[in-house]
Design a protein around this motif. Sequence first.
Motif, PDB file in Angstrom:
ATOM      1  N   ARG A  34       0.832  -1.201   0.000  1.00  0.00           N
ATOM      2  CA  ARG A  34       0.000   0.000   0.000  1.00  0.00           C
ATOM      3  C   ARG A  34       0.866   1.249   0.000  1.00  0.00           C
ATOM      4  O   ARG A  34       0.566   2.235  -0.688  1.00  0.00           O
ATOM      5  CB  ARG A  34      -0.939  -0.021   1.212  1.00  0.00           C
ATOM      6  CG  ARG A  34      -1.994  -1.108   1.137  1.00  0.00           C
ATOM      7  CD  ARG A  34      -2.721  -1.269   2.454  1.00  0.00           C
ATOM      8  NE  ARG A  34      -3.692  -0.207   2.696  1.00  0.00           N
ATOM      9  CZ  ARG A  34      -5.008  -0.361   2.562  1.00  0.00           C
ATOM     10  NH1 ARG A  34      -5.504  -1.516   2.197  1.00  0.00           N
ATOM     11  NH2 ARG A  34      -5.827   0.636   2.794  1.00  0.00           N
ATOM     12  N   LEU A  35       1.955   1.220   0.777  1.00  0.00           N
ATOM     13  CA  LEU A  35       2.838   2.377   0.852  1.00  0.00           C
ATOM     14  C   LEU A  35       3.431   2.695  -0.520  1.00  0.00           C
ATOM     15  O   LEU A  35       3.458   3.868  -0.946  1.00  0.00           O
ATOM     16  CB  LEU A  35       3.942   2.109   1.879  1.00  0.00           C
ATOM     17  CG  LEU A  35       4.928   3.240   2.162  1.00  0.00           C
ATOM     18  CD1 LEU A  35       4.203   4.519   2.535  1.00  0.00           C
ATOM     19  CD2 LEU A  35       5.890   2.842   3.272  1.00  0.00           C
ATOM     20  N   CYS A  36       3.869   1.665  -1.239  1.00  0.00           N
ATOM     21  CA  CYS A  36       4.425   1.873  -2.586  1.00  0.00           C
ATOM     22  C   CYS A  36       3.356   2.432  -3.522  1.00  0.00           C
ATOM     23  O   CYS A  36       3.619   3.353  -4.322  1.00  0.00           O
ATOM     24  CB  CYS A  36       4.968   0.559  -3.137  1.00  0.00           C
ATOM     25  SG  CYS A  36       6.337  -0.122  -2.191  1.00  0.00           S
ATOM     26  N   PHE A  37       2.170   1.848  -3.415  1.00  0.00           N
ATOM     27  CA  PHE A  37       1.045   2.314  -4.223  1.00  0.00           C
ATOM     28  C   PHE A  37       0.771   3.799  -3.955  1.00  0.00           C
ATOM     29  O   PHE A  37       0.584   4.588  -4.885  1.00  0.00           O
ATOM     30  CB  PHE A  37      -0.189   1.473  -3.884  1.00  0.00           C
ATOM     31  CG  PHE A  37      -1.401   1.796  -4.696  1.00  0.00           C
ATOM     32  CD1 PHE A  37      -1.578   1.244  -5.951  1.00  0.00           C
ATOM     33  CD2 PHE A  37      -2.383   2.637  -4.196  1.00  0.00           C
ATOM     34  CE1 PHE A  37      -2.703   1.528  -6.708  1.00  0.00           C
ATOM     35  CE2 PHE A  37      -3.510   2.931  -4.947  1.00  0.00           C
ATOM     36  CZ  PHE A  37      -3.669   2.378  -6.207  1.00  0.00           C
ATOM     37  N   ILE A  38       0.775   4.157  -2.682  1.00  0.00           N
ATOM     38  CA  ILE A  38       0.553   5.560  -2.313  1.00  0.00           C
ATOM     39  C   ILE A  38       1.600   6.455  -2.965  1.00  0.00           C
ATOM     40  O   ILE A  38       1.280   7.500  -3.533  1.00  0.00           O
ATOM     41  CB  ILE A  38       0.586   5.730  -0.774  1.00  0.00           C
ATOM     42  CG1 ILE A  38      -0.599   5.010  -0.122  1.00  0.00           C
ATOM     43  CG2 ILE A  38       0.568   7.213  -0.398  1.00  0.00           C
ATOM     44  CD1 ILE A  38      -0.466   4.841   1.385  1.00  0.00           C
ATOM     45  N   GLN A  39       2.870   6.038  -2.910  1.00  0.00           N
ATOM     46  CA  GLN A  39       3.945   6.850  -3.489  1.00  0.00           C
ATOM     47  C   GLN A  39       3.709   7.086  -4.980  1.00  0.00           C
ATOM     48  O   GLN A  39       3.865   8.210  -5.466  1.00  0.00           O
ATOM     49  CB  GLN A  39       5.298   6.143  -3.305  1.00  0.00           C
ATOM     50  CG  GLN A  39       5.695   5.884  -1.864  1.00  0.00           C
ATOM     51  CD  GLN A  39       5.835   7.147  -1.068  1.00  0.00           C
ATOM     52  OE1 GLN A  39       4.926   7.515  -0.330  1.00  0.00           O
ATOM     53  NE2 GLN A  39       6.948   7.831  -1.222  1.00  0.00           N
ATOM     54  N   CYS A  40       3.339   5.997  -5.691  1.00  0.00           N
ATOM     55  CA  CYS A  40       3.104   6.121  -7.126  1.00  0.00           C
ATOM     56  C   CYS A  40       2.007   7.141  -7.407  1.00  0.00           C
ATOM     57  O   CYS A  40       2.174   8.049  -8.239  1.00  0.00           O
ATOM     58  CB  CYS A  40       2.714   4.767  -7.715  1.00  0.00           C
ATOM     59  SG  CYS A  40       4.084   3.607  -7.874  1.00  0.00           S
ATOM     60  N   PHE A  41       0.903   7.010  -6.702  1.00  0.00           N
ATOM     61  CA  PHE A  41      -0.228   7.879  -7.006  1.00  0.00           C
ATOM     62  C   PHE A  41      -0.035   9.295  -6.481  1.00  0.00           C
ATOM     63  O   PHE A  41      -0.608  10.247  -7.011  1.00  0.00           O
ATOM     64  CB  PHE A  41      -1.538   7.242  -6.509  1.00  0.00           C
ATOM     65  CG  PHE A  41      -2.093   6.263  -7.498  1.00  0.00           C
ATOM     66  CD1 PHE A  41      -1.544   4.997  -7.622  1.00  0.00           C
ATOM     67  CD2 PHE A  41      -3.111   6.623  -8.359  1.00  0.00           C
ATOM     68  CE1 PHE A  41      -2.027   4.096  -8.570  1.00  0.00           C
ATOM     69  CE2 PHE A  41      -3.591   5.730  -9.305  1.00  0.00           C
ATOM     70  CZ  PHE A  41      -3.052   4.462  -9.404  1.00  0.00           C
ATOM     71  N   ARG A  42       0.780   9.464  -5.450  1.00  0.00           N
ATOM     72  CA  ARG A  42       1.139  10.810  -5.020  1.00  0.00           C
ATOM     73  C   ARG A  42       1.950  11.496  -6.116  1.00  0.00           C
ATOM     74  O   ARG A  42       1.701  12.662  -6.440  1.00  0.00           O
ATOM     75  CB  ARG A  42       1.958  10.771  -3.722  1.00  0.00           C
ATOM     76  CG  ARG A  42       1.162  10.462  -2.479  1.00  0.00           C
ATOM     77  CD  ARG A  42       0.248  11.599  -2.054  1.00  0.00           C
ATOM     78  NE  ARG A  42       1.012  12.822  -1.798  1.00  0.00           N
ATOM     79  CZ  ARG A  42       0.699  14.006  -2.297  1.00  0.00           C
ATOM     80  NH1 ARG A  42      -0.356  14.136  -3.069  1.00  0.00           N
ATOM     81  NH2 ARG A  42       1.429  15.046  -2.020  1.00  0.00           N
ATOM     82  N   MET A  43       2.908  10.759  -6.709  1.00  0.00           N
ATOM     83  CA  MET A  43       3.707  11.338  -7.793  1.00  0.00           C
ATOM     84  C   MET A  43       2.819  11.741  -8.962  1.00  0.00           C
ATOM     85  O   MET A  43       3.126  12.699  -9.673  1.00  0.00           O
ATOM     86  CB  MET A  43       4.758  10.334  -8.286  1.00  0.00           C
ATOM     87  CG  MET A  43       6.001  10.251  -7.431  1.00  0.00           C
ATOM     88  SD  MET A  43       7.235   9.139  -8.150  1.00  0.00           S
ATOM     89  CE  MET A  43       7.962  10.180  -9.420  1.00  0.00           C
ATOM     90  N   LEU A  44       1.742  10.998  -9.153  1.00  0.00           N
ATOM     91  CA  LEU A  44       0.844  11.293 -10.274  1.00  0.00           C
ATOM     92  C   LEU A  44      -0.131  12.416  -9.934  1.00  0.00           C
ATOM     93  O   LEU A  44      -0.961  12.775 -10.755  1.00  0.00           O
ATOM     94  CB  LEU A  44       0.072  10.037 -10.674  1.00  0.00           C
ATOM     95  CG  LEU A  44       0.912   8.967 -11.366  1.00  0.00           C
ATOM     96  CD1 LEU A  44       0.114   7.690 -11.544  1.00  0.00           C
ATOM     97  CD2 LEU A  44       1.390   9.474 -12.727  1.00  0.00           C
ATOM     98  N   GLY A  45      -0.053  12.936  -8.720  1.00  0.00           N
ATOM     99  CA  GLY A  45      -0.870  14.087  -8.365  1.00  0.00           C
ATOM    100  C   GLY A  45      -2.174  13.771  -7.669  1.00  0.00           C
ATOM    101  O   GLY A  45      -3.006  14.656  -7.496  1.00  0.00           O
TER     102      GLY A  45
END
Lengths: 138, 138
Positions: free
Chosen positions: A46-57
């Motif tokens: 989940r943490l990795c997923f969060i990072q990806c989608f944070r980068m995407l805005g």
Amino acid sequence: MKVSELAQAGGVTAETVRHYTREGLLHPQRDPQNGYQRYDNESLSRLCFIQCFRMLGFSLGEIKGLLGEAMQENISCSKSQDILANQLPQVRSRIKEFQALSERMDQALEAWRDTPGGVPTGHLVSQLVDDLSQPVIV
Amino acid sequence: MKVSELAQAGGVTAETVRHYTREGLLHPQRDPQNGYQRYDNESLSRLCFIQCFRMLGFSLGEIKGLLGEAMQENISCSKSQDILANQLPQVRSRIKEFQALSERMDQALEAWRDTPGGVPTGHLVSQLVDDLSQPVIV
DNA sequence: CTTGACCTTAAAGTTACCTTCAAGGATATG
DNA sequence: CATATCCTTGAAGGTAACTTTAAGGTCAAG
């Protein structure tokens, strides 16, 4: 995993993990021995997923919506589908922006690769400003 | 250009332009008739430059430092050089991150291109979560 | 000559963290 | 077994980059 172990594994600070936990994006268990937060491998996913989608805005609220349903194994994640389907064009265009920016920066920075010591001269800084002074594809 | 004309040209809101102006990153002139802010083409260049470096993770303060000297035509932009030289490794690694994320998202989203109606199913949302559940290269 | 869309400022609110605080548990060394 | 260093907690406060609100001035169209 303890909070700072998860943080290190995911490349963030322990405070960020605690923040995500407070906001309901991560669901650790309590160690009954000492009351510490215990995170598992799903938390890391989940943490990795969060990072990806944070980068995407995406905002934490949107990501919470995605994670909240997507991680349940049921087939009708209608809410997640809605969010992603709505955001898909923006995601794609944002990826395109990143790619365009990457290429432009790569080109702009390439001029420095061969300068003595790899340090940019004032002229090249001005050049970079010129090179980047066109609208990002919106 | 008035504030919202510049904003539209640069793909941001008028409030963002005002914010950059307040922070000293843009230097408009005053229309003596009505007190409105007047922006020129250099402002648009600066705005685009700001967008690029914001995406790369620079703070407004750092960008102000870069712009403050780089736009002057003198050859010894030592401050800009220092800032850029220090940040160059991070800029490069951030570009790499963007490229990696772009590829991963492209791959993950490709599975949807052929689904009926182009709308992701719940299973594919879970799949996306799985696909993205690996640490970003840090 | 008023309506509506734009401009101005200052100040307060929002998001996503980051830092600091005080109180206390865990582990290593002398 | 004491002492030091590290870890944990919750709560609170700080920060960056906007965003919104409020209260008002400007301007073109009907």
